[in-house]
Design an enzyme around this catalytic site. Structure first.
Site, PDB file in Angstrom:
ATOM      1  N   LEU A  45      35.699 -32.075  66.877  1.00  0.00           N
ATOM      2  CA  LEU A  45      34.454 -31.450  67.326  1.00  0.00           C
ATOM      3  C   LEU A  45      33.266 -31.866  66.468  1.00  0.00           C
ATOM      4  O   LEU A  45      32.134 -31.887  66.939  1.00  0.00           O
ATOM      5  CB  LEU A  45      34.592 -29.925  67.297  1.00  0.00           C
ATOM      6  CG  LEU A  45      35.640 -29.313  68.240  1.00  0.00           C
ATOM      7  CD1 LEU A  45      35.713 -27.804  68.020  1.00  0.00           C
ATOM      8  CD2 LEU A  45      35.307 -29.623  69.695  1.00  0.00           C
ATOM      9  N   SER A  73      30.517 -32.685  55.230  1.00  0.00           N
ATOM     10  CA  SER A  73      30.755 -33.235  53.895  1.00  0.00           C
ATOM     11  C   SER A  73      32.103 -32.820  53.330  1.00  0.00           C
ATOM     12  O   SER A  73      32.668 -33.510  52.479  1.00  0.00           O
ATOM     13  CB  SER A  73      29.639 -32.787  52.950  1.00  0.00           C
ATOM     14  OG  SER A  73      29.596 -31.368  52.883  1.00  0.00           O
ATOM     15  N   ASP A 124      26.148 -21.744  50.816  1.00  0.00           N
ATOM     16  CA  ASP A 124      25.685 -22.927  51.538  1.00  0.00           C
ATOM     17  C   ASP A 124      25.123 -22.537  52.904  1.00  0.00           C
ATOM     18  O   ASP A 124      25.472 -23.118  53.933  1.00  0.00           O
ATOM     19  CB  ASP A 124      26.824 -23.937  51.692  1.00  0.00           C
ATOM     20  CG  ASP A 124      26.323 -25.348  52.027  1.00  0.00           C
ATOM     21  OD1 ASP A 124      25.129 -25.620  51.813  1.00  0.00           O
ATOM     22  OD2 ASP A 124      27.125 -26.172  52.507  1.00  0.00           O
TER      23      ASP A 124
END
Length: 412
Positions: free
Chosen positions: A15, A19, A130
């Site tokens: 999909l 990183s 993040d």
């Protein structure tokens, strides 16, 4: 081509890639799932695998409507995978790439959903670390909200923490995406819940403006802007919304709102921004080419009228959070300014060069050489006059005294 992940799951097709690894569409005992298969070098790190297992209970226990739930963590040979709920939709970055900026009502609605997710995570002791548009998924099967926004869900909990293992990352490495990294991370402080609030406020700014408040150009310059620059105002939004953004982008972590407070404030602001069109905001000036950073990895960027620098000198800043923030730093202020360890950075004189800079030092050397030259001429003249008097000259004057000759040189 199908691929077995552990004994219970099968990955069918890719999909997307990130990183940290690759996301697959998979199948499990309870139906379709998304499987995030981490990179092989991560899977071969035994310390990381141990950390992975330790995080299992916390991640599996994070259950909230605005969180992409982690169903399972798989450790099987070279495979290290997170099995998550499958969200039928796209990520926020894809929508931004298509629309550039969103109407304020849609932007506020999406960020309010993510703030709700962070409130649940922080209450469980989990820091995301993040938060960015790539990790915010839009559920296209969910009901439309204010401004035509689809429900937003936050994903990739725990991935940044798993990768940031001692020994894997250097002490100077920053975990996260530069545009969304909080100032305290840049300065070496441990990540707390406030780093997620800063990142989410950056996302809100980006949704409204079409660009991040401190992004663009060399990553080192981006990181420095988070520490040294104030956010540029966005015209055309209610003052209550702007003040909310400013507070959550505060340099001092303690000055930011908590996730639950941010979510409540954003929900309250939705009627105020209803029906507003996307903002018409000019893009920031283009950054210099990469070659401009070869000599200075953290340059002061020229021709950037949209940004205002904040000095690192306590007491000289208009930012009320600066003093608190600098007192919390792990590296001393001189380590960021380039001065010797243990010395404070002096304010730059009006219209002058910063003491300690290469150009300032060259100017000081040139001035010192001129001074020494004048002193030498004065000595020659004095010797000439003294010799004339010793041989019976009729000049009654005394030899001139050069005050610069006996004064110590400046310690540049």
């Amino acid at each position: 081509m199908a691929r077995k992940i552990g004994s219970r799951y099968t990955a069918h097709q890719i999909l997307g890639r990130g990183s940290a690894g690759t996301v697959w569409l998979g199948e499990g005992p309870e139906g379709p799932v998304a499987i995030k298969l981490l990179r092989e070098d991560l899977a071969s790190d035994q310390e990381l695998v141990g950390r992975f297992v330790q995080e299992r209970t916390a991640l599996l226990g994070l259950d909230h409507a605005r969180v992409v739930a982690v169903r399972d963590l798989v450790v099987d040979g070279d495979d290290l995978a997170l099995v998550m709920d499958l969200v039928r939709g796209t990520d926020l970055r894809t929508r931004l790439d298509r629309e550039r900026r969103l109407a304020p009502a849609a932007a506020v609605s999406i960020v309010a959903d993510v703030a709700d997710a962070l409130a649940a995570a922080h209450a469980a002791g989990i820091v995301h670390r993040d938060v960015k548009p790539e990790n915010i998924l839009l559920d296209m099967e969910g009901p439309l909200g204010p401004g035509g926004a689809h429900p937003a869900l936050l994903t990739d909990f725990g991935v940044a923490k798993l990768i940031d293992t001692p020994g894997r990352t250097k002490s100077t490495r920053v975990i996260g995406t530069p545009d969304y990294v909080a100032p305290e991370i840049v300065e070496g402080l441990p990540p707390r819940a406030a780093v997620d609030i800063y990142a989410l406020a950056t996302v809100l700014y980006e949704l409204l403006a079409g660009f991040t408040p401190f992004g663009g150009g060399h990553p080192g310059a981006v990181l420095r802007r988070h520490v040294t620059e104030t956010v540029v105002p966005l015209p055309g939004i209610p003052d209550e919304l702007w003040q909310l953004i400013v507070q959550c982008l505060a340099k001092a972590p303690a000055s930011r709102l908590r996730a639950s407070e941010l979510a409540a404030r954003l929900h309250d602001l939705l009627p105020l921004v209803a029906g507003m069109p996307p903002l018409d905001v000019d893009e920031p000036d283009a950054e210099p080419a990469a070659e401009a950073y070869e000599d200075d990895p953290y340059p002061t960027l020229p021709n950037a009228p949209r940004r205002t620098a904040v000095p690192l000198v306590p007491g000289s800043s208009t930012d009320s959070n600066r003093d608190t923030h600098t007192s919390m730093r792990v590296p001393a202020p001189d380590e960021l300014s380039g001065g010797p360890r243990g010395t404070a950075r002096a304010p730059r004189p009006a219209g002058g060069r910063r003491p300690g800079s290469a150009r300032h030092r060259s100017e000081a050397v040139r001035k010192r050489r001129i001074t020494l030259g004048i002193a030498a001429l004065a000595l020659v003249a004095a010797a000439g006059v003294g010799g004339y008097l010793a041989t019976g000259g009729d000049d009654p004057g005394a030899p001139p005294q050069d005050s610069e000759q006996s004064s110590p040189s400046q310690p540049w």
